[in-house]
Design a protein around this motif. Structure first.
Motif, short mmCIF file in Angstrom:
data_model
loop_
_atom_site.label_atom_id
_atom_site.label_comp_id
_atom_site.label_asym_id
_atom_site.label_seq_id
_atom_site.Cartn_x
_atom_site.Cartn_y
_atom_site.Cartn_z
N HIS A 42 0.82 -1.21 0.00
CA HIS A 42 0.00 0.00 0.00
C HIS A 42 0.86 1.26 0.00
O HIS A 42 1.80 1.39 0.79
N GLU A 44 -0.24 4.95 0.49
CA GLU A 44 -1.33 5.87 0.82
C GLU A 44 -0.75 7.04 1.61
O GLU A 44 0.31 6.92 2.24
N GLU A 96 0.63 -0.48 -4.49
CA GLU A 96 -0.75 -0.18 -4.83
C GLU A 96 -0.98 1.27 -4.42
O GLU A 96 -1.10 1.58 -3.23
N GLY A 98 -2.94 4.42 -3.83
CA GLY A 98 -4.32 4.82 -3.61
C GLY A 98 -4.55 6.28 -3.92
O GLY A 98 -3.74 7.14 -3.58
N GLU A 99 -5.65 6.54 -4.65
CA GLU A 99 -6.07 7.92 -4.94
C GLU A 99 -4.94 8.74 -5.55
O GLU A 99 -4.68 9.89 -5.14
N SER A 100 -4.25 8.18 -6.52
CA SER A 100 -3.06 8.85 -7.06
C SER A 100 -3.39 10.12 -7.84
O SER A 100 -2.49 10.91 -8.13
N SER A 122 -5.62 2.35 -7.36
CA SER A 122 -6.85 1.96 -6.69
C SER A 122 -7.54 3.18 -6.11
O SER A 122 -6.94 4.24 -5.92
N LEU A 123 -8.83 2.99 -5.82
CA LEU A 123 -9.65 4.05 -5.23
C LEU A 123 -10.34 3.47 -4.00
O LEU A 123 -11.36 2.80 -4.10
N HIS A 124 -9.74 3.72 -2.84
CA HIS A 124 -10.31 3.27 -1.58
C HIS A 124 -11.14 4.36 -0.91
O HIS A 124 -11.93 4.07 -0.01
#
Length: 273
Positions: A42, A44, A96, A98-100, A122-124
């Motif tokens: 992850h 993030e 991975e 997230g919300e890049s 990814s979009l968490h």
């Protein structure tokens, strides 16, 4: 031979336990006949840095309170050790992200400065009313169908607003938390939203993941991907423990084959239309 598992989390991800040792994943992969693992930890961020769209936007503590920075140095040293110990297994480094689209500058500093083979997007979490909140929190703020449509709209913004990642992970992430039960979620009511996101992804030449931790995508959904111009599929267990590596891959292979995709040029390649 099973396809490569391109989405795996170990102790270097903030949401695993001490049982998620990278070495044990490698042993499990060899035991079940996987040709390759991508350790996509992850990536993030708890707040936006210089150049991030998320700068100044409040984050929901329920989601961000768990996040810890990725120890890139320790992680890459573990990768090198496993490559030496398990030469018969192709081991890829990765993250991975997230919300890049919201944390583009912060993510690029990590990805651009590291030796990463596989980058997932990814979009968490999503922006909502001036905050960034966990995607599943939308179900408590609006109707269930409306929540999914809100998510898909943000997913398109992720695809169009970030070129950081190669593979889109679990494109319908909130279905895992469908309030009536994930097993009762159906894709058909959202076909237009799926196709819009898939069309946007295909237009960038990137790859769609079939995530086997989530409720499995239907053959129809993977066909929509192909019909909208998608040319490649990646398999990802999203494993957070060693025993989950390659989980449900035989069933996933059947789904992808029925949708018209076949193994690529070698066992490590994505599957191709």
């Amino acid at each position: 031979m099973l396809p490569a598992d391109n989405h795996v989390h170990t102790v270097w991800s903030y949401d695993t336990s001490g049982a998620a040792r990278m070495e044990w994943y490698c042993e499990r992969a060899l035991e079940i006949g996987l040709p390759s693992l991508a350790f996509t930890e992850h990536l993030e961020f708890t707040d936006g840095g210089d150049g991030d769209k998320a700068t100044g936007i409040a984050t929901d503590a329920r989601w961000w309170g768990r996040i810890r920075p990725l120890d890139v140095t320790g992680y890459l040293a573990n990768i090198a050790d496993c490559r030496e110990r398990f030469p018969q297994l192709r081991i890829l480094s990765g993250v991975e992200a997230g919300e890049s689209h919201l944390f583009a500058a912060s993510a690029e500093k990590i990805v651009g400065g590291g030796d990463f083979d596989r980058i997932l997007g990814s979009l968490h979490a999503v922006p909502y009313n001036g905050r960034i909140i966990a995607a599943d929190a939308l179900f408590g703020l609006m109707g269930h169908d409306e929540a999914m449509r809100y998510y898909f709209a943000e997913l398109v913004r992720l695809i169009e607003g970030s070129d950081l990642f190669q593979v889109l992970a679990h494109l319908d992430f909130p279905r895992r938390y469908w309030p009536k039960g994930p097993h009762l979620y159906t894709e058909a009511p959202f076909e237009e939203e799926y196709r819009t996101a898939l069309r946007a992804l295909a237009g960038t030449g990137r790859v769609l993941e079939l995530n086997t931790k989530s409720p499995l995508a239907s053959v129809d959904l993977i066909r929509w991907w192909r019909e909208e111009g998608g040319t490649a599929v990646s398999f990802g267990s999203d494993a957070h423990t060693p025993e989950r590596v390659g989980g449900r891959f035989k069933l996933a292979v059947d789904i992808v084959e029925q949708a018209g995709f076949r193994p690529g040029k070698d066992p490590f390649d994505f599957w191709r239309a």
